[in-house]
Design an enzyme around this catalytic site. Structure first.
Site, PDB file in Angstrom:
ATOM      1  N   GLY A 174       1.640  -4.620   2.512  1.00 39.71           N
ATOM      2  CA  GLY A 174      -0.140  -4.614   1.868  1.00 39.71           C
ATOM      3  C   GLY A 174      -0.530  -4.995   0.607  1.00 39.71           C
ATOM      4  O   GLY A 174       0.646  -4.452   0.179  1.00 39.71           O
ATOM      5  N   ALA A 175      -1.669  -5.225   0.707  1.00 38.74           N
ATOM      6  CA  ALA A 175      -2.329  -5.677  -0.844  1.00 38.74           C
ATOM      7  C   ALA A 175      -2.825  -5.254  -0.963  1.00 38.74           C
ATOM      8  O   ALA A 175      -4.317  -5.786  -1.812  1.00 38.74           O
ATOM      9  CB  ALA A 175      -2.244  -7.334  -0.981  1.00 38.74           C
ATOM     10  N   GLY A 176      -3.370  -3.740  -0.506  1.00 40.95           N
ATOM     11  CA  GLY A 176      -4.849  -2.825  -0.571  1.00 40.95           C
ATOM     12  C   GLY A 176      -5.163  -2.285  -1.838  1.00 40.95           C
ATOM     13  O   GLY A 176      -4.280  -2.343  -2.784  1.00 40.95           O
ATOM     14  N   VAL A 236      -3.540   0.173  -3.585  1.00 41.67           N
ATOM     15  CA  VAL A 236      -2.458   0.435  -3.841  1.00 41.67           C
ATOM     16  C   VAL A 236      -1.379   0.210  -4.334  1.00 41.67           C
ATOM     17  O   VAL A 236      -0.969  -0.261  -5.015  1.00 41.67           O
ATOM     18  CB  VAL A 236      -2.004   2.115  -3.272  1.00 41.67           C
ATOM     19  CG1 VAL A 236      -0.778   2.619  -3.637  1.00 41.67           C
ATOM     20  CG2 VAL A 236      -2.602   2.980  -2.814  1.00 41.67           C
ATOM     21  N   GLY A 237      -1.078  -1.044  -2.988  1.00 41.96           N
ATOM     22  CA  GLY A 237       0.062  -1.951  -2.778  1.00 41.96           C
ATOM     23  C   GLY A 237      -0.428  -3.107  -3.823  1.00 41.96           C
ATOM     24  O   GLY A 237       0.474  -3.276  -4.381  1.00 41.96           O
ATOM     25  N   ASN A 279       2.123  10.154   0.914  1.00 37.29           N
ATOM     26  CA  ASN A 279       1.379  12.052   0.933  1.00 37.29           C
ATOM     27  C   ASN A 279       2.405  12.823   1.909  1.00 37.29           C
ATOM     28  O   ASN A 279       2.406  11.959   3.248  1.00 37.29           O
ATOM     29  CB  ASN A 279       0.417  12.411   0.617  1.00 37.29           C
ATOM     30  CG  ASN A 279      -0.047  11.399  -0.630  1.00 37.29           C
ATOM     31  OD1 ASN A 279       0.028  11.348  -1.663  1.00 37.29           O
ATOM     32  ND2 ASN A 279      -1.357  10.801  -0.857  1.00 37.29           N
ATOM     33  N   LYS A 304       2.425  17.690  -5.506  1.00 40.22           N
ATOM     34  CA  LYS A 304       1.336  17.015  -4.762  1.00 40.22           C
ATOM     35  C   LYS A 304       0.931  16.930  -3.689  1.00 40.22           C
ATOM     36  O   LYS A 304      -0.706  17.008  -3.384  1.00 40.22           O
ATOM     37  CB  LYS A 304       1.634  15.303  -4.938  1.00 40.22           C
ATOM     38  CG  LYS A 304       0.470  14.620  -4.657  1.00 40.22           C
ATOM     39  CD  LYS A 304       1.231  13.475  -4.792  1.00 40.22           C
ATOM     40  CE  LYS A 304      -0.692  12.166  -4.319  1.00 40.22           C
ATOM     41  NZ  LYS A 304      -0.431  10.869  -4.593  1.00 40.22           N
ATOM     42  N   GLU A 362      -6.056  11.346   7.992  1.00 41.78           N
ATOM     43  CA  GLU A 362      -4.420  12.344   7.976  1.00 41.78           C
ATOM     44  C   GLU A 362      -4.361  13.314   7.808  1.00 41.78           C
ATOM     45  O   GLU A 362      -3.220  13.645   7.889  1.00 41.78           O
ATOM     46  CB  GLU A 362      -3.677  10.828   6.239  1.00 41.78           C
ATOM     47  CG  GLU A 362      -4.100  10.174   6.213  1.00 41.78           C
ATOM     48  CD  GLU A 362      -3.203   9.118   4.944  1.00 41.78           C
ATOM     49  OE1 GLU A 362      -2.289   9.017   4.938  1.00 41.78           O
ATOM     50  OE2 GLU A 362      -3.639   9.675   3.986  1.00 41.78           O
TER      51      GLU A 362
END
Length: 310
Positions: free
Chosen positions: A7-9, A11-12, A103, A185, A267
């Protein structure tokens, strides 16, 4: 080191883009629409430190993935995990290390079942980013935290090699007890996502409405569950987070709260339900089951309305 970023969103794309801009060997595994966007506009990251732009970053689709990579960085929504695994599986060879940035904990079991425990490290990140409609990744503050390590508490040559490959792009922490960090976390996220989603308000409004004791009780329940699982949150963490979730005037929310506000899928099963499932038999949390039921009802309503609209 050959790195595949799934992915390139927000975060990634952020972490992979920073490494790529610093000269790393990074390829993004993306869907056709994002691939075209990257080809046309490049990868763009904007933040407090300015703009990073990489023209035509290397990208590949799942149908064209043939070679093995040394490192797979995995950041996706928990409910997309199975599809993500199917897409990047051809990239996993005998020496491939997988660093997931999801997470919770359930994804570790899923990945270990599919690829074997020896390939799956622990990982955790915290970064305030958002992917815009135009494909630009916007970073909202300077705080970037990225930690990973072997799950058996061993310091190995491969974690040092991974850190060296990533470090030109951003600061990296190699954690000897990464599971402890991940559990802490998780406690934070369940508390923050749980109370803001339940109350449909940021922390400051919850406190103003008299909800600080409820937030504190939820936090105490989460600490007790983590402790029973063998990962008692450390004293500085407990003090800091208790202050965060009971702070007057705080605008703090959670991404799950924003998902609920915008009618998106959450989630909750991976984060809230799985955390509650791990409660010891003799523990009887009272706030967390209400959070879980609230989010399950939200998802049921969301599904019903989606079917009606369709």
């Amino acid at each position: 080191m050959k790195i595949l970023v799934v992915g390139a969103g927000a975060v990634g794309g952020f972490f992979g883009g920073r490494v790529l801009a610093a000269g790393g060997d990074v390829t993004f595994l993306v869907r056709p629409r994002r691939a075209e966007q990257l080809r046309r506009d490049g990868l763009v990251i904007r933040g407090p430190q300015g703009e990073t732009r990489v023209a035509s970053p290397p990208a590949v689709g799942a149908d064209a993935l043939r070679e093995h990579y040394d490192l797979v960085l995995l950041s996706c929504k928990a409910f997309d995990l199975d599809d993500a695994i199917a897409s990047f599986a051809p990239a996993v060879g005998e020496q491939t290390a997988i660093v997931p940035l999801l997470n919770g904990m359930r994804h570790l079991d899923v990945l270990e079942t599919r690829f074997g425990g020896g390939r799956v490290l622990g990982g955790m990140c915290a970064v305030a980013t958002q992917l815009g409609d135009d494909g630009t990744i916007v970073q909202f503050n300077d705080t970037v935290d990225f930690a990973f390590g072997e799950r058996d508490r061993q310091r190995t040559p491969r974690v040092d090699a991974i850190a060296a490959a990533l470090r030109p792009g951003f600061d990296v922490r190699v954690e000897d007890d990464i599971l402890q960090v991940m559990w802490e976390k998780w406690v934070l996220i369940v508390t923050l996502a749980g109370i803001t989603s339940l109350m449909r308000a940021p922390i400051g409004d919850i406190v103003a409405g008299g909800g600080a004791p409820v937030a504190a009780a939820l936090f105490d329940e989460c600490v007790a569950i983590a402790t029973a699982q063998g990962y008692a949150p450390r004293a500085p963490f407990v003090e800091r987070v208790r202050g965060l979730v009971t702070a007057p005037g705080s605008p703090l929310t959670a991404s799950m709260f924003r998902d609920v506000e915008q009618g998106r899928r959450t989630e909750h099963q991976h984060l809230i339900d799985d955390f509650l499932w791990r409660a010891a038999d003799n523990a009887r949390p009272s706030v967390l089951p209400v959070v879980a039921a609230h989010l399950a009802a939200y998802e049921a309503r969301r599904t019903r309305e989606s079917i009606s609209a369709g």
